[in-house]
Design an enzyme around this catalytic site. Structure first.
Site, short mmCIF file in Angstrom:
data_model
loop_
_atom_site.label_atom_id
_atom_site.label_comp_id
_atom_site.label_asym_id
_atom_site.label_seq_id
_atom_site.Cartn_x
_atom_site.Cartn_y
_atom_site.Cartn_z
N TRP B 359 5.91 10.49 -0.19
CA TRP B 359 4.44 10.50 -0.11
C TRP B 359 3.93 9.31 0.69
O TRP B 359 2.77 9.27 1.07
CB TRP B 359 3.81 10.59 -1.50
CG TRP B 359 3.86 9.33 -2.33
CD1 TRP B 359 4.97 8.72 -2.81
CD2 TRP B 359 2.76 8.52 -2.79
NE1 TRP B 359 4.64 7.59 -3.54
CE2 TRP B 359 3.29 7.45 -3.55
CE3 TRP B 359 1.37 8.61 -2.64
CZ2 TRP B 359 2.49 6.47 -4.15
CZ3 TRP B 359 0.58 7.62 -3.26
CH2 TRP B 359 1.13 6.58 -3.99
N ASP B 360 4.79 8.36 0.97
CA ASP B 360 4.46 7.23 1.83
C ASP B 360 3.80 7.69 3.13
O ASP B 360 2.88 7.05 3.63
CB ASP B 360 5.73 6.47 2.23
CG ASP B 360 6.55 5.99 1.06
OD1 ASP B 360 6.46 6.61 -0.03
OD2 ASP B 360 7.31 5.02 1.21
N GLU B 490 5.55 3.33 -10.95
CA GLU B 490 6.77 3.93 -11.52
C GLU B 490 7.35 3.11 -12.67
O GLU B 490 8.39 3.47 -13.22
CB GLU B 490 7.82 4.11 -10.42
CG GLU B 490 7.43 5.20 -9.42
CD GLU B 490 8.36 5.24 -8.21
OE1 GLU B 490 8.85 4.17 -7.80
OE2 GLU B 490 8.58 6.34 -7.67
N LYS B 602 4.13 -1.85 -11.20
CA LYS B 602 4.97 -2.00 -10.01
C LYS B 602 4.12 -2.01 -8.74
O LYS B 602 4.35 -2.77 -7.82
CB LYS B 602 5.95 -0.83 -9.95
CG LYS B 602 6.95 -0.89 -8.81
CD LYS B 602 7.84 0.37 -8.84
CE LYS B 602 8.84 0.38 -7.70
NZ LYS B 602 9.47 1.71 -7.56
N GLN B 603 3.15 -1.13 -8.69
CA GLN B 603 2.30 -1.05 -7.49
C GLN B 603 0.95 -0.47 -7.91
O GLN B 603 0.83 0.15 -8.96
CB GLN B 603 2.93 -0.18 -6.42
CG GLN B 603 2.91 1.30 -6.71
CD GLN B 603 3.53 2.13 -5.58
OE1 GLN B 603 4.70 2.39 -5.58
NE2 GLN B 603 2.72 2.52 -4.63
#
Lengths: 768, 768
Positions: B359-360, B490, B602-603
């Site tokens: 999906w990046d 995640e 994480k992000q």
């Protein structure tokens, strides 16, 4: 389901007629074991068809390098595999140079297998026509000696029917075996010596990495029409194979036979340089006795096991066969002589799952062994975990716990964690609770408190520490919470505040705290020793109390039920009966995410807590929770139906209880899950026993007294079982309208029958 | 972190001095690519030290059998691996029969690598003393042609310094390569033909299972002191190796050199029987041009890329080097010529993670390509997903979805799911949202609505269907819920009602519904075609609406924030700054359960939603959510800092924005995560670009107009970038106190600068 091919019979497992499709299933169902070793019911002669060869030695394992798709920090490096051991049962049979092989015969007739559970002996017979036209009749008798658990015996008889022939019997030992369950196709064994000597042969081999040394041996005696004859064998050896070949012309109608003794002497029990001597002495002794004496000993040994553990059911042969099969397999798997051993989920019937020890032992198996064996057996199971406490503390340390907190492994052989699914390995932490519960259960049942000051307290403290450290404080709830767990229902992963987990965590703290107090008062020396080692401060105890007093439990006011976990009621509450059968079993039909977000429950979870802590709840509460959860429960774990059978019986729902009983007792015989080829579900078999004794019989121990509330399924005329309660044996016979107790022992025993006190006197039958 | 070994330089990546410890890192950092193929910066000559050899061809993959520890229903059978391709760069160098190998030389001096990003050319030079005492000076120049993306060129020069010597240069092709990333150590390639012919050689090989045919070729020219000489080579071949060997006595001080051309002709672009002919023609053409012309073309090609995509920063050489390195690598990885290709997370710099498409691409890379290339490039990226819609529908069907619902894979090469962690593969479903968002983003930016009726609508409908089916109704909440997901963060798995996932799900329904209406009115023919195929009923549309109107979003009244997921506030809310540094990075220090139950992110997750849908929220809301979540965010995904840089800038927090910018832009150059050896983080490099253009420059597109809110980090004097907006090029120069716009194109363009309208006229600089 193969519901028809195993013949109903009260004392035997029977298969009539040869069907290659059933070979692997029967290899599991007809397995033999003697607590120390075991083997699948592979044929002695060659079989080139589809087969799963397996011989296993208790306590001997190999640390197989972990295999994962995606590594997660904290995973164990190795998985202790159940290890296929060198095989000693094989006998090549050549008839006029054609090898006997049921897969290639022209015709096989009168094939019959019979596992005579009463005797602990496996019989097999058949008539075969070979491609060369020779017709032979074959009989094999095999058992693994209970009296000497390093020894197994085979009597293999072959009679040519239509011609005079030359027969060669080639008994052999083979250490060139492979595990079906292997991560990297590694070699597990190294053979160091192969030797034949007269009618004997030895293979010395050791496991790689773990260096268990095993002498696999055999000794043969050849007979003609039942009389021993002397035939000089030819010897063949390779680097991992030893065979002796006996050839003779046999007249049609004469029976050529071999008595083959074999087995293992291992470095678990002897120095490695003694292994050959010990085997020689054992064979000398065994030969002197001879086949018939050994068989008689075997029958006597099993008689004494059945004497104590049999459950006899009148009027329902399938139920009877089911429970005896379960009791038989449990005794084949574990007899409690050796506290280094445990009860693997497949026993000696297969390799699947690996490891020998799961929470199954504490949660399901201990009650069976407590009631049908000397209490030392259950105590050995507890000591097994005591001996692994250091490893459990190491396991916890790998996950960031400190100060002696212990997390017992999900799957283990030697105390080290073997499993590697994060949602199980790291999160199915309720297993720790079952290990504490087993200590409580042992003391409750036996009255032997001495275990706790001597061993149990250290385990309890380490477990209590784990729970307190594992919890975190939720400011939002102003309560402690236990986040990210998997409960007994493995169809939920990484949930918050699983009620069962929280409940047993809180109970562990309370129970441990009580025991500390009790030992402080009554076992000062132990108290000082344990506290000195544990360095348990009042401040830490205060933290425990704070956690236990303020732990959150999800509850729904509307349904008046404890919730399996937070958010449970956000699921679509569709009872399983409304789900199209094509979707079941869901673990074969649905992807994992779909299972997880569904309401469906793999096995008792909240109800497991109600089973363990029955007295903490009213019958109305039990009923409410049973009625709430059971409709969503798919029982796709073999450990589920037994708990439900007991609770259905407690609620007076005998039809439902009986249905659950049948499902658990004939799970393997009827192959409900279409997987018996891989081995039997050994640990759940103890649940079958519980279904009858605790379920139908209503047996409980409360306040040092035995309680019964007997009921009987409509389909049965009567059933009877014995239990050993604090070194007194009580036999209970339950019929449609009455209940008879008979006490074996010295003193009287007062029991509680449906809330009334009844005093039993030795050797006087008491009918109520 | 290797923060010191790469020399700061505005236009080059520079390494001075030979250190074997840096070899693998530099092989990643100095990688070459031309969008169609790429290679790690392996040495041409032998290197016996620690190295990671890698050559890759876009679109060529191998379906490697899935490896798991424990199989879950629904896992894909195969993982499409990034495939190490036959190598064409190798040149064995023998000097007086000793092979040149920097790992075994007596001494290496003046070692320098220079990746001249402006030219797209890799230079390397060193002086070495061999064990035999010979001193040589070596220079190598290498590039992968942009003008002809099947061709690469090497000029390798060697000059003996202290003696006259015999030098043998043996350029070779090698298809006996192995993947570092392989599940079962399978062979991936089969070589079918090996041929040498004069100064040329070919290897014909094909991938197993996928049958991609590849002709790996080379052609050599030998020079002495820069003049072509004729030397008849010796030829060596094996079943997967072809070499040509050129030997000559070389006087000290003279330069012996080779121009080696090599590359691939593949069945992706030609019939397999044409592969040799096409290569021959290509080599003929390339030889005619010769090395210098080809290099000149290369410099021109890169000049035209830089012309459009360069960002120049004045006053901060490390920031300058960082952004150019990111832009350079993105262009090396993907140029948008071929809609079968995509932007792998490691590009052509390594194998890790496998697959080419995450999906990046949609979430991070498309804005870069939209703004720096012709719109066809971003359109090709959308078409890639359109072409894989059928597979996405199959993926969803495997998970139980019906009626044309699509779940795009987490990781893919050809549209089939490759990944196999249930919590990612089955549950990180928000990826579907990004694919819809990219369609929206493309139309918003380009104004090219035509994509939607022609292609996009089918994708949008299939995605909308997925969301509606994936939700369930919670009676407890009287709302739809999305249970059991993994959000962009995640470090949470299997959570309920991840806010980001729910938000983008709802948005997908709304956007799709709008597009259906728009197309119904304006593109009748497409409407009929799509609706006919999709069989979308009003009843289904009503279901979509019901779901979107009644979807649950976790919100906390107290903090006035949307919660990342349900239960988020039950965590221990300890800011990351209070966590002992010894625990970081937590993904290396903590077991997975500990990460999951911690609050650490994480992000960007909720903030990712605020990034995508900025206009749906007020600046106060953004600030509140940023201040709530950022303190718990560990940025252990390379995709995290860029979103935070943009939002910090939007909030006027330039110091924080600059810190995030540096972290993203020099992630690989400074090796923050100590893993650059495995390859570069290609997709996050687009985030670096966004940090400057959308973050500092404040570029947005709203209502068909370009907006800017320029700011500048304190450390910079100025920065400038260009964007292509609807076929007009706007150059933006931002200094401390002003902002200058220059428009290239035909008509005027009105933009919005800090809420004021500004009209730009072509070729007139406008300073504000």
């Amino acid at each position: 389901m193969n519901q028809d091919y195993i013949q109903p019979n009260p004392w035997s497992i029977l298969e009539d007629g040869f069907d290659p499709k059933h070979v692997k299933s029967s290899e599991s169902l007809f397995s033999l074991g003697n607590g120390a070793m075991g083997q699948r019911a592979n044929f002695e002669e060659k079989y080139s068809g589809d087969t799963f060869q397996g011989s296993y030695i208790g306590g001997i394992y190999y640390p197989d390098k972990t295999r994962v798709g995606w590594w997660k920090n904290g995973y164990p490096e190795y998985f202790a595999k159940v290890l296929n051991a060198p095989s000693w049962i094989g006998i090549h049979v050549f008839i006029n140079e054609e090898e006997l092989d049921l897969n290639t015969c022209k015709e096989v007739k009168n094939f019959r297998r019979k596992l005579q559970m009463k005797e602990g002996v496996l019989y097999r017979s058949f008539d075969a026509t070979l491609q060369n036209g020779v017709q032979v009749s074959v009989k094999s008798t095999r058992f693994l000696s209970l009296a000497n658990d390093e020894l197994g015996v085979i009597h293999y008889e072959i009679t040519p029917l239509n011609r005079d022939v030359t027969i060669t019997l080639t008994p052999y030992l083979d250490s060139g075996i492979e595990n079906q369950d292997t991560n990297w196709d590694d070699q597990f064994w190294k053979t160091t010596e192969v030797k034949t000597d007269g009618n004997q042969a030895f293979l010395l081999a050791h496991t790689l990495k773990t260096f268990f040394y095993v002498n696999t041996f055999m000794q043969n005696k050849i007979l003609l029409d039942g009389k021993v004859i002397t035939l000089n064998p030819k010897s063949f050896t390779t680097s991992n194979y030893a065979a002796l070949s006996y050839t003779k012309e046999i007249t049609a109608g004469k029976t050529f036979s071999i008595e083959k003794m074999g087995g293992y002497i291992t470095s678990l029990n002897y120095e490695k340089n003694e292994l050959v001597d010990v085997a020689n002495k054992l064979l000398e002794k065994a030969s002197k006795k001879g086949f018939n004496v050994l068989k008689k000993e075997q029958i006597e040994s099993w008689e004494s096991i059945w004497q104590m553990s049999d459950i006899s059911i009148e009027g329902d042969v399938k139920a009877q066969q089911g429970i005896r099969f379960n009791i038989f397999q449990l005794n084949q798997t574990y007899l409690g002589k050796d506290s280094r051993l445990n009860i693997g989920p497949k026993g000696f019937t297969g390799e699947k799952y690996g490891g020998s020890t799961y929470w199954d032992t504490e949660a399901y198996c201990i009650p069976f062994y407590l009631a049908t064996k000397h209490q030392q057996v259950a105590r050995n199971l507890l000591i097994y975990r005591y001996n692994q406490l250091g490893k459990a503390i190491e396991n916890a340390a790998k996950l960031g716990f400190t100060n002696g907190a212990a997390l017992y492994p999900m799957v283990t052989m030697n105390g080290e964690e073997s499993h590697n699914e994060w949602e199980i390995t790291f999160e199915e932490i309720h297993r720790n609770g079952a290990i504490a519960y087993a200590i409580y259960n042992y003391v409750r049942y036996t009255g032997d408190y001495s275990y706790i000051p001597k061993y149990g307290l250290e385990v309890l403290i380490a477990i209590a520490r784990f729970w307190q450290q594992r919890a975190t404080f939720s400011n939002a709830k102003n309560k402690f919470v236990i986040l990210g767990v998997t409960g007994p229902n493995e169809y939920e992963n990484n949930v918050n505040n699983n009620w069962y987990t929280n409940y047993i965590a809180k109970w562990c703290i309370a129970y441990t705290t009580e025991q500390i107090q009790h030992i402080k008062t009554n076992y000062e020396e132990d108290y000082v020793r344990v506290m000195h080692n544990a360095k348990l401060s009042q401040a830490e105890l205060d933290k425990w109390k704070d956690f236990a007093d303020n732990l959150y439990f999800p509850y729904d006011e509307n349904h008046q039920v404890y919730l399996q976990q937070e958010g449970f009621l956000d699921k679509e509450l569709i009872p399983i009966k409304n789900l199209d059968k094509a979707h079941r079993p869901i673990n074969q039909k649905w992807s994992w995410d779909r299972i997880l977000r569904s309401v469906y429950i793999k096995q008792a979870d909240v109800l497991q807590g109600f089973y363990f802590f029955e007295d903490h709840f009213t019958k109305e509460e039990l009923e409410r929770h049973f009625d709430f959860y059971e409709p969503y429960t798919v029982h796709e774990s073999s450990l589920s139906p037994c708990v439900h059978a007991i609770q259905a019986a407690a609620l007076g729902r005998m039809d439902q209880a009986y249905a659950f009983y049948l499902r658990t007792s004939r799970l393997d015989l009827d192959d409900y899950n279409n997987e018996v080829e891989e081995g039997c579900h050994i640990t759940s078999m103890a649940g079958t026993w519980m279904s009858i004794v605790e379920g139908f019989g209503g047996m409980r121990v409360k306040n040092d007294m035995l309680h019964f509330s007997p009921q009987i399924p409509e389909q049965w005329k009567s059933y009877t079982f014995k239990i050993n309660f604090r070194n007194q044996i009580i036999q209970v016979l339950i019929t449609k309208d009455k209940c008879t107790f008979e006490l074996y022992g010295d003193g009287q025993l007062t029991i509680v029958l449906d809330d009334s006190l009844v005093t039993l006197t030795p050797k006087e039958k008491m009918t109520v």
